[in-house]
Write an enzyme that holds these catalytic residues in place. Structure first.
Site, PDB file in Angstrom:
ATOM      1  N   ASP A  54       5.170   0.935  -5.071  1.00  0.00           N
ATOM      2  CA  ASP A  54       4.085   0.011  -4.691  1.00  0.00           C
ATOM      3  C   ASP A  54       4.624  -1.421  -4.581  1.00  0.00           C
ATOM      4  O   ASP A  54       4.411  -2.112  -3.580  1.00  0.00           O
ATOM      5  CB  ASP A  54       2.948   0.046  -5.726  1.00  0.00           C
ATOM      6  CG  ASP A  54       2.302   1.425  -5.898  1.00  0.00           C
ATOM      7  OD1 ASP A  54       1.128   1.581  -5.580  1.00  0.00           O
ATOM      8  OD2 ASP A  54       3.010   2.351  -6.351  1.00  0.00           O
ATOM      9  N   GLU A  79      -2.598  -5.261  -2.292  1.00  0.00           N
ATOM     10  CA  GLU A  79      -3.136  -4.755  -3.550  1.00  0.00           C
ATOM     11  C   GLU A  79      -2.427  -5.262  -4.804  1.00  0.00           C
ATOM     12  O   GLU A  79      -3.070  -5.551  -5.804  1.00  0.00           O
ATOM     13  CB  GLU A  79      -3.094  -3.217  -3.547  1.00  0.00           C
ATOM     14  CG  GLU A  79      -3.703  -2.642  -4.820  1.00  0.00           C
ATOM     15  CD  GLU A  79      -3.653  -1.115  -4.882  1.00  0.00           C
ATOM     16  OE1 GLU A  79      -3.236  -0.479  -3.921  1.00  0.00           O
ATOM     17  OE2 GLU A  79      -4.048  -0.588  -5.942  1.00  0.00           O
ATOM     18  N   ASP A 146      -1.888  -2.100   1.990  1.00  0.00           N
ATOM     19  CA  ASP A 146      -1.904  -1.241   0.799  1.00  0.00           C
ATOM     20  C   ASP A 146      -0.518  -0.607   0.768  1.00  0.00           C
ATOM     21  O   ASP A 146      -0.219   0.298   1.546  1.00  0.00           O
ATOM     22  CB  ASP A 146      -3.007  -0.179   0.904  1.00  0.00           C
ATOM     23  CG  ASP A 146      -3.246   0.513  -0.441  1.00  0.00           C
ATOM     24  OD1 ASP A 146      -2.330   0.483  -1.294  1.00  0.00           O
ATOM     25  OD2 ASP A 146      -4.337   1.080  -0.617  1.00  0.00           O
ATOM     26  N   ASP A 149      -1.001   3.781  -0.772  1.00  0.00           N
ATOM     27  CA  ASP A 149      -2.387   4.186  -0.968  1.00  0.00           C
ATOM     28  C   ASP A 149      -2.379   5.642  -1.421  1.00  0.00           C
ATOM     29  O   ASP A 149      -1.665   6.467  -0.857  1.00  0.00           O
ATOM     30  CB  ASP A 149      -3.191   4.047   0.326  1.00  0.00           C
ATOM     31  CG  ASP A 149      -4.632   4.503   0.123  1.00  0.00           C
ATOM     32  OD1 ASP A 149      -5.285   3.971  -0.787  1.00  0.00           O
ATOM     33  OD2 ASP A 149      -5.087   5.401   0.857  1.00  0.00           O
ATOM     34  N   THR A 151      -1.742   6.309  -4.807  1.00  0.00           N
ATOM     35  CA  THR A 151      -0.597   6.296  -5.732  1.00  0.00           C
ATOM     36  C   THR A 151      -0.595   7.549  -6.610  1.00  0.00           C
ATOM     37  O   THR A 151       0.464   8.080  -6.951  1.00  0.00           O
ATOM     38  CB  THR A 151      -0.621   5.009  -6.595  1.00  0.00           C
ATOM     39  OG1 THR A 151      -0.641   3.890  -5.706  1.00  0.00           O
ATOM     40  CG2 THR A 151       0.615   4.904  -7.475  1.00  0.00           C
ATOM     41  N   SER A 291      -5.508   9.676  -0.510  1.00  0.00           N
ATOM     42  CA  SER A 291      -5.120   8.550   0.358  1.00  0.00           C
ATOM     43  C   SER A 291      -5.766   8.528   1.743  1.00  0.00           C
ATOM     44  O   SER A 291      -6.531   9.406   2.113  1.00  0.00           O
ATOM     45  CB  SER A 291      -3.601   8.493   0.532  1.00  0.00           C
ATOM     46  OG  SER A 291      -3.179   9.383   1.552  1.00  0.00           O
ATOM     47  N   LYS A 294      -6.526  10.967   4.976  1.00  0.00           N
ATOM     48  CA  LYS A 294      -7.806  11.526   5.436  1.00  0.00           C
ATOM     49  C   LYS A 294      -8.198  10.921   6.789  1.00  0.00           C
ATOM     50  O   LYS A 294      -8.668  11.625   7.674  1.00  0.00           O
ATOM     51  CB  LYS A 294      -8.908  11.279   4.391  1.00  0.00           C
ATOM     52  CG  LYS A 294      -8.649  12.054   3.090  1.00  0.00           C
ATOM     53  CD  LYS A 294      -9.800  11.896   2.102  1.00  0.00           C
ATOM     54  CE  LYS A 294      -9.780  10.643   1.278  1.00  0.00           C
ATOM     55  NZ  LYS A 294      -8.713  10.522   0.276  1.00  0.00           N
ATOM     56  N   LYS A 308     -16.766   9.334   1.608  1.00  0.00           N
ATOM     57  CA  LYS A 308     -16.427   8.812   0.286  1.00  0.00           C
ATOM     58  C   LYS A 308     -17.637   8.092  -0.293  1.00  0.00           C
ATOM     59  O   LYS A 308     -18.121   7.126   0.291  1.00  0.00           O
ATOM     60  CB  LYS A 308     -15.229   7.857   0.358  1.00  0.00           C
ATOM     61  CG  LYS A 308     -14.861   7.287  -1.023  1.00  0.00           C
ATOM     62  CD  LYS A 308     -13.609   6.421  -1.039  1.00  0.00           C
ATOM     63  CE  LYS A 308     -13.332   5.915  -2.457  1.00  0.00           C
ATOM     64  NZ  LYS A 308     -12.222   4.951  -2.519  1.00  0.00           N
ATOM     65  N   ASP A 320      -7.979  -0.442   1.519  1.00  0.00           N
ATOM     66  CA  ASP A 320      -8.126   1.013   1.450  1.00  0.00           C
ATOM     67  C   ASP A 320      -8.718   1.608   2.729  1.00  0.00           C
ATOM     68  O   ASP A 320      -8.819   2.833   2.842  1.00  0.00           O
ATOM     69  CB  ASP A 320      -9.027   1.410   0.264  1.00  0.00           C
ATOM     70  CG  ASP A 320      -8.280   1.365  -1.061  1.00  0.00           C
ATOM     71  OD1 ASP A 320      -7.088   1.718  -1.072  1.00  0.00           O
ATOM     72  OD2 ASP A 320      -8.892   0.974  -2.079  1.00  0.00           O
TER      73      ASP A 320
END
Ligand SMILES: Nc1ncnc2c1ncn2[C@@H]1O[C@H](COP(=O)(O)OS(=O)(=O)O)[C@@H](OP(=O)(O)O)[C@H]1O
Ligand SMILES: [Mg+2]
Ligand SMILES: [Mg+2]
Ligand SMILES: [Mg+2]
Length: 383
Positions: A54, A79, A146, A149, A151, A291, A294, A308, A320
Protein backbone atom coordinates in the site's frame (compact mmCIF):
# COMPACT_ATOMS: atom_id res chain seq x y z
CA UNK A 1 -9.04 13.28 -34.28
CA UNK A 2 -5.32 14.01 -33.91
CA UNK A 3 -3.89 12.62 -30.73
CA UNK A 4 -2.79 15.98 -29.33
CA UNK A 5 -6.36 17.24 -29.54
CA UNK A 6 -7.71 14.52 -27.29
CA UNK A 7 -8.18 15.88 -23.79
CA UNK A 8 -6.35 14.14 -20.96
CA UNK A 9 -4.41 11.91 -23.33
CA UNK A 10 -1.06 12.51 -21.62
CA UNK A 11 -2.68 12.03 -18.21
CA UNK A 12 -4.25 8.75 -19.29
CA UNK A 13 -1.03 7.53 -20.86
CA UNK A 14 1.02 8.24 -17.72
CA UNK A 15 -1.69 6.81 -15.44
CA UNK A 16 -1.82 3.52 -17.36
CA UNK A 17 1.96 3.14 -17.25
CA UNK A 18 2.08 4.02 -13.54
CA UNK A 19 -0.60 1.45 -12.75
CA UNK A 20 1.24 -1.25 -14.73
CA UNK A 21 4.31 -0.50 -12.61
CA UNK A 22 2.25 -0.61 -9.43
CA UNK A 23 0.85 -4.02 -10.42
CA UNK A 24 4.36 -5.33 -10.96
CA UNK A 25 5.29 -4.05 -7.50
CA UNK A 26 2.22 -5.62 -5.88
CA UNK A 27 2.74 -8.99 -7.52
CA UNK A 28 6.26 -9.13 -6.14
CA UNK A 29 5.16 -8.14 -2.65
CA UNK A 30 2.16 -10.48 -2.71
CA UNK A 31 4.33 -13.44 -3.65
CA UNK A 32 6.68 -12.60 -0.80
CA UNK A 33 3.82 -12.07 1.64
CA UNK A 34 2.21 -15.37 0.99
CA UNK A 35 5.38 -17.33 1.46
CA UNK A 36 7.54 -15.41 3.91
CA UNK A 37 6.78 -12.34 5.96
CA UNK A 38 3.43 -11.84 7.70
CA UNK A 39 5.03 -9.01 9.72
CA UNK A 40 4.68 -6.83 6.62
CA UNK A 41 0.99 -6.41 7.50
CA UNK A 42 -0.06 -3.72 10.00
CA UNK A 43 -3.46 -2.90 11.44
CA UNK A 44 -4.86 0.60 11.08
CA UNK A 45 -6.99 2.37 13.70
CA UNK A 46 -10.17 0.90 12.18
CA UNK A 47 -8.53 -2.58 12.30
CA UNK A 48 -8.22 -2.73 8.53
CA UNK A 49 -4.87 -3.99 7.18
CA UNK A 50 -2.16 -1.97 5.46
CA UNK A 51 1.00 -3.44 3.95
CA UNK A 52 4.35 -2.59 2.42
CA UNK A 53 2.57 -2.69 -0.94
CA UNK A 54 0.00 0.00 0.00
CA UNK A 55 2.69 2.50 1.02
CA UNK A 56 5.08 1.53 -1.75
CA UNK A 57 2.49 1.92 -4.51
CA UNK A 58 1.38 5.26 -3.08
CA UNK A 59 4.99 6.51 -3.01
CA UNK A 60 5.74 5.21 -6.51
CA UNK A 61 2.63 6.60 -8.19
CA UNK A 62 2.98 9.90 -6.35
CA UNK A 63 6.61 10.19 -7.49
CA UNK A 64 5.71 9.43 -11.12
CA UNK A 65 2.79 11.88 -11.21
CA UNK A 66 4.94 14.59 -9.65
CA UNK A 67 7.74 13.98 -12.16
CA UNK A 68 5.37 14.07 -15.12
CA UNK A 69 3.05 16.89 -14.06
CA UNK A 70 5.12 18.92 -11.58
CA UNK A 71 5.24 18.36 -7.83
CA UNK A 72 4.04 21.92 -7.20
CA UNK A 73 0.89 21.64 -9.24
CA UNK A 74 -0.15 18.02 -8.82
CA UNK A 75 -2.93 17.37 -6.30
CA UNK A 76 -3.37 13.78 -5.12
CA UNK A 77 -6.09 12.34 -2.88
CA UNK A 78 -5.01 8.92 -1.62
CA UNK A 79 -5.76 6.45 1.13
CA UNK A 80 -2.53 6.08 3.07
CA UNK A 81 -0.56 8.44 5.30
CA UNK A 82 2.87 8.18 6.93
CA UNK A 83 1.81 7.99 10.58
CA UNK A 84 2.51 4.29 11.18
CA UNK A 85 5.57 4.35 8.93
CA UNK A 86 7.18 7.25 10.77
CA UNK A 87 6.97 5.63 14.21
CA UNK A 88 10.26 4.71 15.82
CA UNK A 89 9.43 0.99 15.84
CA UNK A 90 8.63 1.03 12.12
CA UNK A 91 12.19 1.47 10.90
CA UNK A 92 12.26 -2.04 9.42
CA UNK A 93 8.96 -1.49 7.67
CA UNK A 94 10.10 1.84 6.23
CA UNK A 95 13.28 0.17 5.02
CA UNK A 96 11.18 -2.45 3.16
CA UNK A 97 9.06 0.28 1.60
CA UNK A 98 12.13 2.21 0.42
CA UNK A 99 13.63 -0.92 -1.13
CA UNK A 100 10.35 -1.86 -2.80
CA UNK A 101 9.83 1.64 -4.21
CA UNK A 102 13.33 1.80 -5.60
CA UNK A 103 13.13 -1.66 -7.14
CA UNK A 104 9.93 -0.63 -8.85
CA UNK A 105 11.14 2.78 -10.05
CA UNK A 106 14.24 1.11 -11.48
CA UNK A 107 12.08 -0.62 -14.10
CA UNK A 108 10.31 2.62 -15.13
CA UNK A 109 12.15 2.76 -18.49
CA UNK A 110 10.59 -0.56 -19.42
CA UNK A 111 7.27 1.32 -19.35
CA UNK A 112 8.61 4.37 -21.14
CA UNK A 113 8.93 6.40 -17.95
CA UNK A 114 11.99 7.91 -16.28
CA UNK A 115 13.71 6.41 -13.25
CA UNK A 116 15.08 8.74 -10.56
CA UNK A 117 18.72 9.71 -11.12
CA UNK A 118 19.57 8.22 -7.75
CA UNK A 119 17.66 5.81 -5.54
CA UNK A 120 15.15 7.63 -3.32
CA UNK A 121 16.01 7.95 0.37
CA UNK A 122 13.70 7.76 3.40
CA UNK A 123 12.75 11.43 3.37
CA UNK A 124 11.90 11.39 -0.34
CA UNK A 125 9.76 8.28 0.02
CA UNK A 126 7.93 9.69 3.05
CA UNK A 127 7.48 12.96 1.21
CA UNK A 128 6.02 11.20 -1.83
CA UNK A 129 3.52 9.36 0.38
CA UNK A 130 2.50 12.39 2.41
CA UNK A 131 2.20 14.65 -0.63
CA UNK A 132 -0.99 12.71 -1.42
CA UNK A 133 -2.90 14.61 1.23
CA UNK A 134 -5.23 16.62 -0.95
CA UNK A 135 -8.90 16.74 -0.03
CA UNK A 136 -10.13 16.94 -3.63
CA UNK A 137 -13.25 19.02 -4.10
CA UNK A 138 -15.14 20.73 -6.91
CA UNK A 139 -12.38 23.04 -8.17
CA UNK A 140 -9.40 22.04 -10.31
CA UNK A 141 -7.79 18.71 -11.04
CA UNK A 142 -7.21 16.01 -8.46
CA UNK A 143 -5.72 12.56 -8.88
CA UNK A 144 -7.46 9.94 -6.76
CA UNK A 145 -5.45 6.89 -5.75
CA UNK A 146 -6.24 3.70 -3.87
CA UNK A 147 -2.78 2.13 -3.89
CA UNK A 148 -4.12 -1.30 -2.93
CA UNK A 149 -7.87 -1.71 -2.89
CA UNK A 150 -9.04 -4.88 -1.20
CA UNK A 151 -5.96 -5.09 1.02
CA UNK A 152 -7.67 -8.00 2.76
CA UNK A 153 -7.82 -9.88 -0.55
CA UNK A 154 -4.22 -8.92 -1.18
CA UNK A 155 -2.94 -10.40 2.09
CA UNK A 156 -5.05 -13.51 1.56
CA UNK A 157 -3.47 -14.12 -1.84
CA UNK A 158 -6.72 -13.29 -3.60
CA UNK A 159 -8.18 -10.44 -5.69
CA UNK A 160 -7.14 -6.80 -5.19
CA UNK A 161 -6.81 -3.73 -7.40
CA UNK A 162 -4.71 -0.61 -7.89
CA UNK A 163 -7.07 2.26 -8.66
CA UNK A 164 -6.13 5.61 -10.15
CA UNK A 165 -8.56 8.25 -11.38
CA UNK A 166 -8.43 11.91 -12.34
CA UNK A 167 -11.16 14.30 -11.25
CA UNK A 168 -11.50 17.60 -13.11
CA UNK A 169 -14.01 20.17 -11.87
CA UNK A 170 -15.72 17.53 -9.77
CA UNK A 171 -16.10 14.99 -12.58
CA UNK A 172 -14.14 11.76 -12.94
CA UNK A 173 -12.46 12.09 -16.35
CA UNK A 174 -9.98 9.20 -16.33
CA UNK A 175 -10.19 5.80 -14.66
CA UNK A 176 -7.48 3.14 -14.52
CA UNK A 177 -7.80 -0.14 -12.61
CA UNK A 178 -4.93 -2.55 -12.27
CA UNK A 179 -6.15 -6.07 -11.47
CA UNK A 180 -3.05 -8.22 -11.03
CA UNK A 181 -4.98 -11.44 -10.35
CA UNK A 182 -7.73 -10.92 -12.91
CA UNK A 183 -6.76 -12.36 -16.27
CA UNK A 184 -8.05 -10.97 -19.55
CA UNK A 185 -11.29 -12.55 -20.55
CA UNK A 186 -10.35 -13.70 -24.03
CA UNK A 187 -7.23 -15.46 -22.90
CA UNK A 188 -9.07 -17.36 -20.28
CA UNK A 189 -12.52 -18.21 -21.47
CA UNK A 190 -13.65 -20.95 -23.72
CA UNK A 191 -17.23 -20.44 -24.66
CA UNK A 192 -18.44 -23.43 -22.64
CA UNK A 193 -19.07 -23.44 -18.92
CA UNK A 194 -18.69 -19.72 -18.91
CA UNK A 195 -20.26 -18.98 -15.58
CA UNK A 196 -18.38 -21.68 -13.70
CA UNK A 197 -15.12 -20.54 -15.18
CA UNK A 198 -15.77 -16.94 -14.21
CA UNK A 199 -16.68 -17.99 -10.71
CA UNK A 200 -13.47 -19.92 -10.30
CA UNK A 201 -11.44 -17.23 -12.02
CA UNK A 202 -12.62 -14.64 -9.51
CA UNK A 203 -12.93 -16.59 -6.32
CA UNK A 204 -10.40 -19.37 -6.07
CA UNK A 205 -6.84 -18.59 -7.03
CA UNK A 206 -4.69 -21.29 -8.51
CA UNK A 207 -1.06 -20.56 -9.20
CA UNK A 208 -0.91 -21.34 -12.93
CA UNK A 209 -4.04 -19.46 -13.79
CA UNK A 210 -3.19 -16.25 -12.08
CA UNK A 211 -0.11 -15.12 -13.91
CA UNK A 212 -1.88 -12.92 -16.37
CA UNK A 213 -3.48 -9.92 -14.58
CA UNK A 214 -4.83 -6.95 -16.47
CA UNK A 215 -5.13 -3.19 -16.51
CA UNK A 216 -8.44 -1.70 -17.59
CA UNK A 217 -8.88 1.98 -18.38
CA UNK A 218 -11.07 4.65 -19.89
CA UNK A 219 -11.56 8.33 -20.55
CA UNK A 220 -14.84 10.13 -19.88
CA UNK A 221 -16.97 10.63 -22.94
CA UNK A 222 -15.05 8.13 -25.07
CA UNK A 223 -17.78 5.51 -24.81
CA UNK A 224 -15.01 2.94 -24.68
CA UNK A 225 -13.06 1.03 -22.08
CA UNK A 226 -9.92 -0.97 -22.79
CA UNK A 227 -8.08 -3.83 -21.17
CA UNK A 228 -4.44 -4.75 -21.44
CA UNK A 229 -2.60 -7.78 -20.07
CA UNK A 230 0.13 -7.02 -17.55
CA UNK A 231 3.62 -6.79 -18.91
CA UNK A 232 5.48 -9.77 -17.54
CA UNK A 233 8.99 -9.82 -16.27
CA UNK A 234 9.63 -12.81 -18.53
CA UNK A 235 9.08 -10.38 -21.43
CA UNK A 236 6.13 -12.27 -22.80
CA UNK A 237 4.53 -8.89 -23.43
CA UNK A 238 6.77 -6.01 -24.31
CA UNK A 239 5.69 -2.39 -23.89
CA UNK A 240 3.94 -0.79 -25.76
CA UNK A 241 1.27 -3.21 -24.88
CA UNK A 242 -1.78 -4.16 -26.93
CA UNK A 243 -5.28 -3.36 -25.72
CA UNK A 244 -8.71 -4.83 -26.33
CA UNK A 245 -11.98 -2.98 -26.11
CA UNK A 246 -14.36 -4.26 -23.45
CA UNK A 247 -18.11 -3.94 -23.06
CA UNK A 248 -20.71 -4.77 -20.48
CA UNK A 249 -22.82 -7.92 -20.74
CA UNK A 250 -26.01 -7.86 -22.79
CA UNK A 251 -27.84 -10.12 -20.38
CA UNK A 252 -30.93 -8.41 -19.04
CA UNK A 253 -32.85 -11.42 -17.77
CA UNK A 254 -32.40 -11.48 -13.97
CA UNK A 255 -32.52 -15.27 -14.00
CA UNK A 256 -29.31 -15.33 -16.05
CA UNK A 257 -27.55 -12.45 -14.31
CA UNK A 258 -24.62 -12.74 -11.91
CA UNK A 259 -24.30 -10.32 -9.02
CA UNK A 260 -21.13 -9.41 -7.15
CA UNK A 261 -20.67 -8.01 -3.68
CA UNK A 262 -17.90 -7.52 -1.10
CA UNK A 263 -16.57 -10.64 0.60
CA UNK A 264 -16.84 -9.28 4.13
CA UNK A 265 -20.24 -8.98 5.78
CA UNK A 266 -18.86 -6.04 7.72
CA UNK A 267 -18.47 -4.10 4.45
CA UNK A 268 -21.87 -4.77 2.93
CA UNK A 269 -25.15 -6.22 4.18
CA UNK A 270 -25.31 -9.66 2.60
CA UNK A 271 -28.79 -10.45 3.84
CA UNK A 272 -30.22 -7.22 2.46
CA UNK A 273 -28.74 -7.88 -1.00
CA UNK A 274 -29.96 -11.50 -0.82
CA UNK A 275 -33.47 -10.12 -0.31
CA UNK A 276 -33.12 -7.77 -3.28
CA UNK A 277 -31.70 -10.58 -5.40
CA UNK A 278 -34.65 -12.78 -4.52
CA UNK A 279 -37.24 -10.11 -5.23
CA UNK A 280 -35.89 -9.26 -8.70
CA UNK A 281 -35.50 -12.93 -9.60
CA UNK A 282 -31.74 -13.39 -9.52
CA UNK A 283 -31.08 -17.12 -9.30
CA UNK A 284 -27.33 -17.48 -9.10
CA UNK A 285 -25.30 -17.42 -5.93
CA UNK A 286 -23.65 -14.05 -5.29
CA UNK A 287 -20.08 -13.77 -6.49
CA UNK A 288 -18.14 -12.41 -3.52
CA UNK A 289 -15.00 -10.70 -4.70
CA UNK A 290 -12.51 -8.44 -2.95
CA UNK A 291 -11.85 -4.95 -4.27
CA UNK A 292 -12.78 -2.91 -7.33
CA UNK A 293 -12.21 -6.00 -9.44
CA UNK A 294 -16.02 -6.13 -9.08
CA UNK A 295 -16.28 -3.03 -11.28
CA UNK A 296 -13.80 -4.55 -13.73
CA UNK A 297 -15.93 -7.71 -13.91
CA UNK A 298 -19.04 -5.66 -14.80
CA UNK A 299 -17.20 -3.57 -17.39
CA UNK A 300 -15.85 -6.69 -19.10
CA UNK A 301 -19.17 -8.49 -19.15
CA UNK A 302 -18.17 -11.19 -16.65
CA UNK A 303 -20.98 -10.21 -14.26
CA UNK A 304 -24.07 -8.01 -14.52
CA UNK A 305 -24.62 -6.48 -11.09
CA UNK A 306 -22.54 -5.16 -8.21
CA UNK A 307 -24.22 -3.97 -5.03
CA UNK A 308 -22.64 -2.56 -1.90
CA UNK A 309 -24.69 -1.57 1.15
CA UNK A 310 -22.35 -0.52 3.95
CA UNK A 311 -23.56 -0.12 7.52
CA UNK A 312 -25.46 3.07 8.31
CA UNK A 313 -22.94 5.72 9.33
CA UNK A 314 -20.10 4.41 7.13
CA UNK A 315 -19.12 7.00 4.52
CA UNK A 316 -17.80 5.67 1.23
CA UNK A 317 -14.52 7.17 0.07
CA UNK A 318 -13.97 8.45 -3.45
CA UNK A 319 -10.84 6.34 -4.04
CA UNK A 320 -12.86 3.14 -3.55
CA UNK A 321 -15.11 3.97 -6.51
CA UNK A 322 -13.91 6.74 -8.85
CA UNK A 323 -11.93 4.64 -11.35
CA UNK A 324 -14.36 1.71 -11.35
CA UNK A 325 -17.49 3.83 -11.79
CA UNK A 326 -16.16 5.63 -14.87
CA UNK A 327 -14.90 2.39 -16.42
CA UNK A 328 -18.30 0.73 -16.01
CA UNK A 329 -20.13 3.77 -17.37
CA UNK A 330 -17.95 4.10 -20.46
CA UNK A 331 -18.22 0.34 -21.07
CA UNK A 332 -22.00 0.82 -21.25
CA UNK A 333 -23.12 0.23 -17.66
CA UNK A 334 -25.06 2.24 -15.10
CA UNK A 335 -23.91 3.24 -11.59
CA UNK A 336 -26.01 5.13 -9.04
CA UNK A 337 -26.75 5.20 -5.36
CA UNK A 338 -29.73 3.27 -4.04
CA UNK A 339 -32.01 6.22 -4.78
CA UNK A 340 -31.00 6.16 -8.44
CA UNK A 341 -28.81 9.28 -8.32
CA UNK A 342 -25.28 9.57 -9.72
CA UNK A 343 -22.39 9.45 -7.28
CA UNK A 344 -20.92 12.85 -6.46
CA UNK A 345 -17.13 12.92 -6.59
CA UNK A 346 -16.91 16.69 -6.14
CA UNK A 347 -17.31 17.00 -2.40
CA UNK A 348 -14.01 15.96 -0.91
CA UNK A 349 -12.75 12.57 0.12
CA UNK A 350 -16.20 11.10 0.83
CA UNK A 351 -19.13 10.37 -1.46
CA UNK A 352 -21.25 12.89 0.44
CA UNK A 353 -24.98 12.55 0.10
CA UNK A 354 -24.82 8.92 -0.98
CA UNK A 355 -28.25 7.39 -0.57
CA UNK A 356 -27.78 4.09 1.34
CA UNK A 357 -25.67 2.06 -1.07
CA UNK A 358 -24.24 1.65 -4.55
CA UNK A 359 -25.95 -0.19 -7.38
CA UNK A 360 -23.95 -0.96 -10.52
CA UNK A 361 -25.52 -2.76 -13.47
CA UNK A 362 -24.62 -3.73 -17.00
CA UNK A 363 -27.83 -2.18 -18.30
CA UNK A 364 -30.74 0.07 -17.51
CA UNK A 365 -33.39 -2.64 -17.26
CA UNK A 366 -31.64 -4.64 -14.52
CA UNK A 367 -30.79 -1.35 -12.81
CA UNK A 368 -34.40 -0.18 -12.74
CA UNK A 369 -35.51 -3.50 -11.28
CA UNK A 370 -32.99 -3.33 -8.47
CA UNK A 371 -33.67 0.29 -7.61
CA UNK A 372 -37.37 -0.58 -7.56
CA UNK A 373 -36.70 -3.49 -5.22
CA UNK A 374 -34.65 -1.28 -2.90
CA UNK A 375 -37.52 1.17 -2.81
CA UNK A 376 -40.04 -1.55 -2.05
CA UNK A 377 -38.00 -3.32 0.60
CA UNK A 378 -36.25 -0.55 2.43
CA UNK A 379 -38.81 -0.19 5.18
CA UNK A 380 -38.55 -3.83 6.08
CA UNK A 381 -34.74 -3.89 6.12
CA UNK A 382 -32.83 -3.65 9.36
CA UNK A 383 -29.91 -1.52 8.21
N1 LIG B 1 -17.04 -0.77 7.45
C1 LIG B 1 -16.87 -0.65 6.16
N2 LIG B 1 -17.93 -0.69 5.32
C2 LIG B 1 -17.77 -0.59 4.01
N3 LIG B 1 -16.59 -0.45 3.39
C3 LIG B 1 -15.49 -0.39 4.16
C4 LIG B 1 -15.58 -0.48 5.56
N4 LIG B 1 -14.32 -0.41 6.06
C5 LIG B 1 -13.51 -0.26 5.01
N5 LIG B 1 -14.20 -0.24 3.86
C6 LIG B 1 -13.72 -0.02 2.51
O1 LIG B 1 -14.04 -1.12 1.69
C7 LIG B 1 -12.93 -1.38 0.85
C8 LIG B 1 -12.91 -2.85 0.51
O2 LIG B 1 -14.10 -3.14 -0.15
P1 LIG B 1 -14.33 -4.55 -0.76
O3 LIG B 1 -15.49 -4.45 -1.65
O4 LIG B 1 -13.05 -5.05 -1.33
O5 LIG B 1 -14.71 -5.41 0.52
S1 LIG B 1 -14.32 -6.89 0.86
O6 LIG B 1 -12.96 -6.94 1.36
O7 LIG B 1 -14.55 -7.73 -0.34
O8 LIG B 1 -15.28 -7.29 1.90
C9 LIG B 1 -11.73 -0.98 1.63
O9 LIG B 1 -10.72 -0.58 0.72
P2 LIG B 1 -9.16 -0.89 1.07
O10 LIG B 1 -8.91 -0.33 2.43
O11 LIG B 1 -8.46 -0.14 -0.01
O12 LIG B 1 -8.97 -2.37 1.00
C10 LIG B 1 -12.24 0.16 2.48
O13 LIG B 1 -12.00 1.43 1.94
MG1 LIG C 1 -10.07 0.70 -1.11
MG1 LIG D 1 -6.59 0.63 -0.18
MG1 LIG E 1 -7.33 0.23 3.36
Amino acid sequence: MMEEEVKYSKELDVAVRAVHMACYLCQRVQKGLITTSPDQVKSKDDDSPVTVADWSVQATVSWILSECFGSQSVSIVAEEDVQTLSKADSAGLLEMVITTVNECLAIAPKFGLKSPDEALGASQVLEAISRCNSNGGPVGRHWVLDPVDGTLGFVRGNQYAVALALIDCGQVVIGVLGCPNYPMKKEWLNNHEQHERIVSKLSSPGPDLWEEGSVIYTRKGSGEAWVQPLVHSDKKFEWPNFAKKVQVSRINDPALATFCEPVEKANSDHSFTAGLAHSVGLRKQPLRVYSMVKYAAIAQGDAEIFMKFAKAGYKEKIWDHAAGVLIVQEAGGVVTDAGGRSLDFSRGIYLEGLDRGIVTCSGISLHEKIIGAVYASWDSSNL
